[in-house]
Structures are given as structure tokens and as C-alpha cells.
Motif scaffolding. Structure first.
Motif, PDB file in Angstrom:
ATOM      1  N   PRO A 154      -1.102   1.583  -1.159  1.00 10.71           N
ATOM      2  CA  PRO A 154      -0.352   0.935  -2.236  1.00 10.71           C
ATOM      3  C   PRO A 154      -1.217   0.390  -3.359  1.00 10.71           C
ATOM      4  CG  PRO A 154      -0.323  -0.391  -0.231  1.00 10.71           C
ATOM      5  CD  PRO A 154      -0.854   0.953   0.144  1.00 10.71           C
ATOM      6  N   ALA A 155      -2.402  -0.152  -3.037  1.00  7.10           N
ATOM      7  CA  ALA A 155      -3.251  -0.686  -4.109  1.00  7.10           C
ATOM      8  C   ALA A 155      -3.785   0.441  -4.987  1.00  7.10           C
ATOM      9  CB  ALA A 155      -4.403  -1.493  -3.514  1.00  7.10           C
ATOM     10  N   TYR A 156      -4.189   1.545  -4.368  1.00  5.83           N
ATOM     11  CA  TYR A 156      -4.672   2.703  -5.125  1.00  5.83           C
ATOM     12  C   TYR A 156      -3.563   3.253  -6.013  1.00  5.83           C
ATOM     13  CZ  TYR A 156      -6.150   7.515  -6.061  1.00  5.83           C
ATOM     14  OH  TYR A 156      -6.464   8.719  -6.662  1.00  5.83           O
ATOM     15  N   ALA A 157      -2.378   3.453  -5.447  1.00  6.95           N
ATOM     16  CA  ALA A 157      -1.277   4.027  -6.219  1.00  6.95           C
ATOM     17  C   ALA A 157      -0.894   3.116  -7.385  1.00  6.95           C
ATOM     18  CB  ALA A 157      -0.072   4.266  -5.311  1.00  6.95           C
ATOM     19  N   THR A 158      -0.927   1.818  -7.171  1.00  7.61           N
ATOM     20  CA  THR A 158      -0.611   0.881  -8.245  1.00  7.61           C
ATOM     21  C   THR A 158      -1.643   0.967  -9.362  1.00  7.61           C
ATOM     22  OG1 THR A 158       0.482  -0.623  -6.700  1.00  7.61           O
ATOM     23  CG2 THR A 158      -0.246  -1.554  -8.786  1.00  7.61           C
ATOM     24  N   ALA A 159      -2.914   0.995  -8.985  1.00 10.08           N
ATOM     25  CA  ALA A 159      -3.970   1.110  -9.998  1.00 10.08           C
ATOM     26  C   ALA A 159      -3.823   2.398 -10.789  1.00 10.08           C
ATOM     27  CB  ALA A 159      -5.339   1.043  -9.327  1.00 10.08           C
ATOM     28  N   LYS A 160      -3.549   3.493 -10.101  1.00 11.55           N
ATOM     29  CA  LYS A 160      -3.443   4.770 -10.800  1.00 11.55           C
ATOM     30  C   LYS A 160      -2.205   4.836 -11.687  1.00 11.55           C
ATOM     31  CE  LYS A 160      -7.126   7.105  -9.866  1.00 11.55           C
ATOM     32  NZ  LYS A 160      -8.033   7.475 -10.971  1.00 11.55           N
ATOM     33  N   SER A 161      -1.129   4.185 -11.290  1.00 16.60           N
ATOM     34  CA  SER A 161       0.039   4.159 -12.182  1.00 16.60           C
ATOM     35  C   SER A 161      -0.277   3.381 -13.449  1.00 16.60           C
ATOM     36  CB  SER A 161       1.250   3.551 -11.460  1.00 16.60           C
ATOM     37  OG  SER A 161       1.088   2.167 -11.236  1.00 16.60           O
ATOM     38  N   ALA A 162      -1.120   2.342 -13.329  1.00 16.36           N
ATOM     39  CA  ALA A 162      -1.485   1.536 -14.493  1.00 16.36           C
ATOM     40  C   ALA A 162      -2.363   2.298 -15.476  1.00 16.36           C
ATOM     41  CB  ALA A 162      -2.199   0.264 -14.037  1.00 16.36           C
ATOM     42  N   VAL A 163      -3.039   3.341 -15.023  1.00 14.52           N
ATOM     43  CA  VAL A 163      -3.862   4.147 -15.927  1.00 14.52           C
ATOM     44  C   VAL A 163      -3.018   4.690 -17.075  1.00 14.52           C
ATOM     45  CG1 VAL A 163      -5.218   6.278 -16.116  1.00 14.52           C
ATOM     46  CG2 VAL A 163      -5.569   4.741 -14.170  1.00 14.52           C
ATOM     47  N   HIS A 164      -1.772   5.026 -16.793  1.00 15.26           N
ATOM     48  CA  HIS A 164      -0.912   5.590 -17.833  1.00 15.26           C
ATOM     49  C   HIS A 164      -0.592   4.552 -18.903  1.00 15.26           C
ATOM     50  CE1 HIS A 164      -0.264   9.327 -15.562  1.00 15.26           C
ATOM     51  NE2 HIS A 164      -0.468   8.536 -14.542  1.00 15.26           N
TER      52      HIS A 164
END
Length: 249
Positions: A154-164
Motif C-alpha cells: 500500500p505505501a508503494y502504490a500510494t507513492a506511485k499514484s502521487a507521481v501522477h
């Protein structure tokens, strides 16, 4: 391997790649070097960095990207040798698996520092040089893990969604200086790390069934998309997502 394109506009350009010692990052360094670009990269893996530098002729600086002061100092050191960077590939990340029940505030913050925070501060360090040069291209590496509603990190997926979000807002802030900012969105890319840690026969077969295309994705195809977005061929491309996931969303 296909007979890939040459982009004349990349020859002689100064390029920085974060996380260039292995995986997608190493192939991105190799791809830019083959175009005749002046390539520098950052990583904390000394052995891997020296191997990539020996293979490509690229320059590197060792640093932990979680240490922003050290990262920005390393960028300045490389820029002194290679000139102001007009291309930045914000690649570095780690998709370590973790159970949501085990995540602590400290672990969450460390995952943001590993997978997101350094991207902004690399842009902050490099953008003034791009402005002075009259433009540039920034390519942030995202992930389709959150598009697929993938679990287990979940932390990785959240960080990667924030890249957008970072891409979109910086494209607006920097666009007046002719600096383009885009996101490349890899699917499940068959790096050595993925093969060693998570690519079970069952998992690969299930993933093939989710893709529109039947072939597993070699990391070279992510590097090729980065090259395109860095080149003048993509001069009117900004604030957008470019998928390299074989139709698996």
C-alpha cells in the motif's frame, strides 16, 4: 532485439538518470549513451554503478536518494562535469512488499522518501539549469500497480499514484519555460529483481492472462519510451501518462 530508432536530437544532450545501477534504470542509461548523450546517473550501489559505467561510459555519483542534501550535491557534481542537465529520468524506486497491518509511521515515511520525495527535489535541483538552457524534458517513472488495484504494497502504490500529481502540477509550473513533464507507466517488467523475488510460474501465467499482448515485458521497452519522451519528437507531449504495460490495466 528489434532494430530501434535513433533520435538525433538526443546526441550531445546532458541526461541524468536516478537509480541507474540496475533494472530499468541501467537500461535507460545504456539507451541514452547509445544515442550519443552525455549521461550521468545516481545510485547507492557501488558495484552495480561501476558495472554500468564500464559498459556505457556514463558518469555516476554514489548517494542515497533519501538524503536530499546528498542527492542535490551529487547532482551538482555531475552537472559540473556534464553541463546543465536538460533531461531528467526520475526512475529510482523499490516495490518492496509489505502487509498493511504491519506498516508503522516510520516505515510509511521511509517508503515515501524512497519512492516519491526525491523525485520532486531532483526536479527542484535541475529545473534552473533547464530554464537557463531554454527547455528540457522530465520523465517520472510511475507504476500501473495502483491502476490495477494491486495489493501487497500500500505505501508503494500510494507513492506511485502521487507521481501522477507531481507530473501534472510540475508540467504546469514549468511549461512556460518549455520544460515538458511526463509519466511513463510500466506494467510488470521482467527485471532480474522481479524474476528473483516474485515471478513465480503461477504469477506469470495469471499476469499473461490479464495482458492484451501475450509477451512478458522486457525493461528495454520502458527505456525506449523514456527516450522518445526525452527527444524532440515528443516536443508537444507534456502532463500525460505513457503506458508500457501490454494492455494489462
Amino acid at each position: 532485439m528489434p532494430d530501434f530508432a535513433i533520435y538525433p536530437s538526443l546526441k550531445g544532450k546532458s541526461v541524468l538518470v536516478t537509480g541507474g545501477a540496475g533494472g530499468i534504470g541501467a537500461l535507460t542509461v545504456e539507451a541514452f549513451a547509445a544515442q550519443g548523450a552525455k549521461v550521468g546517473f545516481l545510485d547507492r550501489d557501488e558495484v552495480g554503478s561501476r558495472a554500468v559505467a564500464d559498459k556505457t561510459g556514463a558518469d555516476f555519483a554514489l548517494c542515497d536518494l533519501r538524503d536530499i542534501d546528498a542527492m542535490q550535491a551529487a547532482i551538482a557534481t555531475l552537472a559540473t562535469k556534464l553541463g546543465d542537465f536538460t533531461i531528467l529520468a526520475n526512475n529510482a524506486a523499490r516495490d518492496d512488499r509489505h502487509n498493511w497491518q504491519d506498516v508503522t509511521p516510520d516505515y510509511w515515511d521511509e517508503r515515501m522518501a524512497t519512492n516519491l520525495r526525491h523525485m520532486f527535489f531532483a526536479i527542484q535541483a535541475i529545473a534552473p539549469g533547464m530554464i537557463a538552457q531554454g527547455g528540457g524534458s522530465i520523465i517520472n517513472l510511475g507504476s500501473n500497480s495502483w491502476w490495477e488495484a494491486g495489493g501487497g504494497f500500500p505505501a508503494y502504490a500510494t507513492a506511485k499514484s502521487a507521481v501522477h500529481g507531481l507530473t501534472r502540477t510540475m508540467a504546469r509550473d514549468l511549461g512556460g519555460h518549455r520544460i515538458r513533464v511526463n509519466t511513463v507507466v510500466p506494467g510488470w517488467i521482467m527485471t532480474e529483481r522481479q524474476k528473483e523475488l516474485w515471478a513465480t510460474p503461477e504469477g506469470l501465467e495469471a499476469h499473461r492472462n490479464r495482458q492484451c499482448l501475450p509477451d512478458l515485458i522486457d525493461p528495454v521497452y520502458v527505456a525506449r519510451m523514456v527516450l522518445f519522451l526525452a527527444s524532440d519528437d515528443a516536443a508537444m507531449c507534456t502532463a500525460s501518462n505513457y503506458m508500457v504495460e501490454a494492455g494489462s490495466i
